[in-house]
Design a protein around this motif. Structure first.
Motif, PDB file in Angstrom:
ATOM      1  N   THR A   1      16.826 -61.713  28.562  1.00 41.41           N
ATOM      2  CA  THR A   1      15.998 -62.924  28.661  1.00 41.41           C
ATOM      3  C   THR A   1      14.925 -62.919  27.580  1.00 41.41           C
ATOM      4  OG1 THR A   1      16.413 -63.136  31.027  1.00 41.41           O
ATOM      5  CG2 THR A   1      14.454 -64.235  30.167  1.00 41.41           C
ATOM      6  N   ALA A   2      14.257 -61.786  27.404  1.00 44.92           N
ATOM      7  CA  ALA A   2      13.227 -61.688  26.359  1.00 44.92           C
ATOM      8  C   ALA A   2      13.848 -61.956  24.991  1.00 44.92           C
ATOM      9  CB  ALA A   2      12.568 -60.315  26.398  1.00 44.92           C
ATOM     10  N   ASP A   3      15.004 -61.354  24.730  1.00 46.38           N
ATOM     11  CA  ASP A   3      15.679 -61.560  23.438  1.00 46.38           C
ATOM     12  C   ASP A   3      16.063 -63.019  23.243  1.00 46.38           C
ATOM     13  OD1 ASP A   3      15.436 -58.864  22.911  1.00 46.38           O
ATOM     14  OD2 ASP A   3      17.519 -58.383  23.446  1.00 46.38           O
ATOM     15  N   MET A   4      16.530 -63.659  24.312  1.00 45.02           N
ATOM     16  CA  MET A   4      16.933 -65.062  24.228  1.00 45.02           C
ATOM     17  C   MET A   4      15.745 -65.923  23.780  1.00 45.02           C
ATOM     18  SD  MET A   4      18.287 -67.617  27.226  1.00 45.02           S
ATOM     19  CE  MET A   4      16.631 -67.922  27.834  1.00 45.02           C
ATOM     20  N   PHE A   5      14.595 -65.730  24.447  1.00 46.42           N
ATOM     21  CA  PHE A   5      13.416 -66.525  24.095  1.00 46.42           C
ATOM     22  C   PHE A   5      12.910 -66.167  22.703  1.00 46.42           C
ATOM     23  CE2 PHE A   5      13.044 -67.378  28.695  1.00 46.42           C
ATOM     24  CZ  PHE A   5      12.796 -68.736  28.646  1.00 46.42           C
TER      25      PHE A   5
ATOM     26  N   TRP B   1      12.394 -66.832  32.704  1.00 48.21           N
ATOM     27  CA  TRP B   1      10.953 -67.038  32.658  1.00 48.21           C
ATOM     28  C   TRP B   1      10.403 -66.339  31.423  1.00 48.21           C
ATOM     29  CZ3 TRP B   1       7.121 -68.905  36.106  1.00 48.21           C
ATOM     30  CH2 TRP B   1       5.845 -68.380  35.972  1.00 48.21           C
ATOM     31  N   PHE B   2       9.466 -66.992  30.735  1.00 53.26           N
ATOM     32  CA  PHE B   2       8.787 -66.358  29.608  1.00 53.26           C
ATOM     33  C   PHE B   2       7.318 -66.706  29.711  1.00 53.26           C
ATOM     34  CE2 PHE B   2       7.553 -65.743  25.142  1.00 53.26           C
ATOM     35  CZ  PHE B   2       8.152 -64.521  24.882  1.00 53.26           C
ATOM     36  N   SER B   3       6.469 -65.677  29.882  1.00 52.08           N
ATOM     37  CA  SER B   3       5.052 -65.932  30.088  1.00 52.08           C
ATOM     38  C   SER B   3       4.261 -64.625  30.046  1.00 52.08           C
ATOM     39  CB  SER B   3       4.836 -66.595  31.451  1.00 52.08           C
ATOM     40  OG  SER B   3       3.466 -66.852  31.678  1.00 52.08           O
TER      41      SER B   3
END
Length: 158
Positions: A36-40, A119-121
């Motif tokens: 997820t982190a890589d995607m964002f 989620w990214f935050s």
């Protein structure tokens, strides 16, 4: 404690714990997720998600992607037709806000451990609750508590 009272308490404890577990079965969680982190951070917009943000249009507090199989029930999240260009702008601004640690990419999970979003935050002080008819509620982040805390911590540190 009299033996009969102790027996009653011991018989009721499992029922109490089962009842408490039932209260939280509809609540999900946020799990650290490198994908997820890589995607964002590589500005990828997944077409399987509907995207929302919280905060300002210029620099959001959080970006939420919800699997299109689910409907987000909230008037506080703002829907966005997210493009890689807009995502790049937001991520670069979020990464350059001067915070000590970078924002986190988290997988949004339902109570059964199935991924229902991303989620990214900087913030993870919120909740996800599964609702009937493939709906979910995700609270906007509590921005009064800067920083997600993914490691065990002592409340006395706060």
């Amino acid at each position: 404690m009299p033996r009969s009272l102790r027996s009653i308490v011991l018989l009721l404890l499992p029922l109490l714990f089962a009842g408490c577990a039932g209260l939280f079965k509809n609540y999900g969680t946020f799990v650290p997720d490198d994908a997820t982190a890589d995607m964002f951070e590589s500005y990828q917009v997944n077409p399987a998600y509907n995207y929302y943000f919280s905060g300002t249009d210029a620099v959001p507090n959080a970006i939420l992607g919800v699997d299109k199989k689910y409907t987000l029930k909230s008037s506080l999240w703002k829907p966005v037709d997210l493009t890689p260009a807009r995502l790049k702008s937001w991520i670069n601004l979020m990464l350059n806000e001067g915070q000590t640690l970078p924002p986190a990419g988290l997988a949004v999970m339902d109570g059964a451990g199935n991924q229902v979003g991303v989620w990214f935050s900087y913030y993870a002080t919120t909740f996800v609750r599964m609702l009937p008819e493939n709906s979910l509620e995700v609270a906007v982040p509590d921005t009064s508590k800067l920083y997600y805390h993914l490691e065990p911590f002592d409340l006395q540190d706060w």
